[in-house]
Design a protein around this motif. Structure first.
Motif, short mmCIF file in Angstrom:
data_model
loop_
_atom_site.label_atom_id
_atom_site.label_comp_id
_atom_site.label_asym_id
_atom_site.label_seq_id
_atom_site.Cartn_x
_atom_site.Cartn_y
_atom_site.Cartn_z
N ILE A 57 0.85 -1.18 0.00
CA ILE A 57 0.00 0.00 0.00
C ILE A 57 0.89 1.23 0.00
O ILE A 57 1.60 1.51 0.98
CB ILE A 57 -0.95 0.02 1.23
N ASP A 58 0.87 1.95 -1.12
CA ASP A 58 1.62 3.20 -1.26
C ASP A 58 0.62 4.31 -1.52
O ASP A 58 -0.18 4.21 -2.46
CB ASP A 58 2.60 3.12 -2.44
N ILE A 59 0.68 5.34 -0.68
CA ILE A 59 -0.24 6.46 -0.83
C ILE A 59 0.58 7.72 -1.05
O ILE A 59 1.43 8.08 -0.24
CB ILE A 59 -1.16 6.60 0.40
N GLU A 60 0.32 8.36 -2.19
CA GLU A 60 0.98 9.62 -2.51
C GLU A 60 0.00 10.74 -2.19
O GLU A 60 -1.16 10.67 -2.58
CB GLU A 60 1.35 9.63 -4.00
N VAL A 61 0.49 11.73 -1.47
CA VAL A 61 -0.37 12.82 -1.01
C VAL A 61 -0.01 14.10 -1.76
O VAL A 61 1.13 14.55 -1.71
CB VAL A 61 -0.24 13.02 0.52
N HIS A 62 -0.98 14.64 -2.44
CA HIS A 62 -0.81 15.88 -3.19
C HIS A 62 -1.46 17.03 -2.41
O HIS A 62 -2.45 16.83 -1.70
CB HIS A 62 -1.48 15.77 -4.57
N GLY A 63 -0.91 18.22 -2.57
CA GLY A 63 -1.55 19.41 -2.01
C GLY A 63 -1.01 19.87 -0.66
O GLY A 63 -1.39 20.96 -0.21
N ILE A 64 -0.18 19.07 -0.01
CA ILE A 64 0.42 19.52 1.25
C ILE A 64 1.91 19.17 1.24
O ILE A 64 2.33 18.22 0.59
CB ILE A 64 -0.27 18.91 2.49
N ALA A 65 2.69 19.96 1.95
CA ALA A 65 4.14 19.76 2.01
C ALA A 65 4.48 18.53 2.85
O ALA A 65 3.69 18.08 3.68
CB ALA A 65 4.81 21.00 2.61
N LEU A 66 5.69 18.01 2.64
CA LEU A 66 6.16 16.84 3.37
C LEU A 66 6.11 17.08 4.88
O LEU A 66 5.69 16.20 5.64
CB LEU A 66 7.58 16.48 2.94
N GLU A 67 6.49 18.26 5.32
CA GLU A 67 6.48 18.57 6.76
C GLU A 67 5.06 18.53 7.32
O GLU A 67 4.83 18.05 8.43
CB GLU A 67 7.10 19.94 7.02
N GLN A 68 4.09 19.04 6.56
CA GLN A 68 2.70 19.01 7.01
C GLN A 68 2.18 17.58 7.02
O GLN A 68 1.47 17.19 7.96
CB GLN A 68 1.82 19.89 6.11
N LEU A 69 2.54 16.79 6.04
CA LEU A 69 2.15 15.38 6.02
C LEU A 69 2.70 14.68 7.26
O LEU A 69 1.99 13.95 7.94
CB LEU A 69 2.65 14.68 4.75
N GLU A 70 3.95 14.94 7.58
CA GLU A 70 4.56 14.32 8.76
C GLU A 70 3.81 14.72 10.03
O GLU A 70 3.54 13.88 10.89
CB GLU A 70 6.04 14.72 8.85
N GLU A 71 3.47 15.99 10.16
CA GLU A 71 2.74 16.45 11.36
C GLU A 71 1.37 15.78 11.46
O GLU A 71 0.94 15.39 12.55
CB GLU A 71 2.60 17.98 11.35
N ILE A 72 0.69 15.63 10.35
CA ILE A 72 -0.63 14.97 10.36
C ILE A 72 -0.47 13.51 10.74
O ILE A 72 -1.21 12.99 11.58
CB ILE A 72 -1.33 15.14 9.00
N LEU A 73 0.51 12.84 10.15
CA LEU A 73 0.71 11.43 10.47
C LEU A 73 1.07 11.23 11.94
O LEU A 73 0.69 10.23 12.55
CB LEU A 73 1.78 10.82 9.56
N LYS A 74 1.78 12.18 12.54
CA LYS A 74 2.16 12.10 13.96
C LYS A 74 0.94 12.07 14.88
O LYS A 74 1.02 11.59 16.00
CB LYS A 74 3.06 13.26 14.35
N GLU A 75 -0.18 12.60 14.39
CA GLU A 75 -1.42 12.55 15.17
C GLU A 75 -1.90 11.12 15.36
O GLU A 75 -2.71 10.84 16.23
CB GLU A 75 -2.52 13.37 14.49
#
Length: 168
Positions: A57-75
């Motif tokens: 399962i590979d999910i590519e996220v468009h529309g947000i920066a890598l740092e923001q993705l990391e912060e969301i995933l940390k939740e």
């Protein structure tokens, strides 16, 4: 493969991922609320269209920066950067790779540039084969296929989306 089967398989694979990995549904909803677009990419899409259970399962996220993705995933848990060069993130205990669209320069030590606003076609262009250059929007459950990978899958044809990138 009929159109109805394609739509059914696309819907089925998203529901399968959400049932097998309920945390993914919560993360996708959270990303959507943050204006991120979560796309299932690569072999999981190909396998789903063939009626098989997806393995990777590979999910590519468009529309947000890598740092923001990391912060969301940390939740949702402890986040690890798997290969800083490629910007792949993983949550401990969740067998899913999360990434941002990127480009790689040529050479032995390619320079990686992340571009969360890269057009989807450009992001998929860097994949090895058209049958792996498809994506499924996990919110609206829609297949994105800019290089006719589905047709190639149906006809048993192996083609590259971009000959120049393939050589690199």
């Amino acid at each position: 493969m009929k159109c109805i089967q394609v739509a059914e398989n696309v819907h089925r694979v998203v529901e399968y991922v959400f049932q097998q990995l309920p945390l993914v549904k919560k993360i996708v909803d959270r990303l959507d609320a943050s204006r991120g677009r979560a796309l299932l990419v690569g072999g999981a899409v190909r396998d789903a269209l063939l009626g098989k259970e997806p393995k990777d399962i590979d999910i590519e996220v468009h529309g947000i920066a890598l740092e923001q993705l990391e912060e969301i995933l940390k939740e949702f848990g402890h986040v690890r950067l798997v290969g800083k060069v490629f910007g792949v993130l993983r949550i401990d205990g969740l067998d899913v790779d999360w990434s941002i669209p990127r480009t790689d320069s040529s050479g032995r030590k390619p320079k990686v540039l992340f571009d969360p606003h890269m057009p989807l076609e450009q992001a998929l262009r860097r994949r090895d084969l058209t049958i792996n250059a498809m994506a499924i929007d996990m919110v609206i459950k829609k297949l994105e296929d800019p290089f006719d990978g589905l047709k190639d899958l149906q006809e048993g044809v192996l083609r590259v989306p971009d000959k120049e990138l393939f050589v690199e």
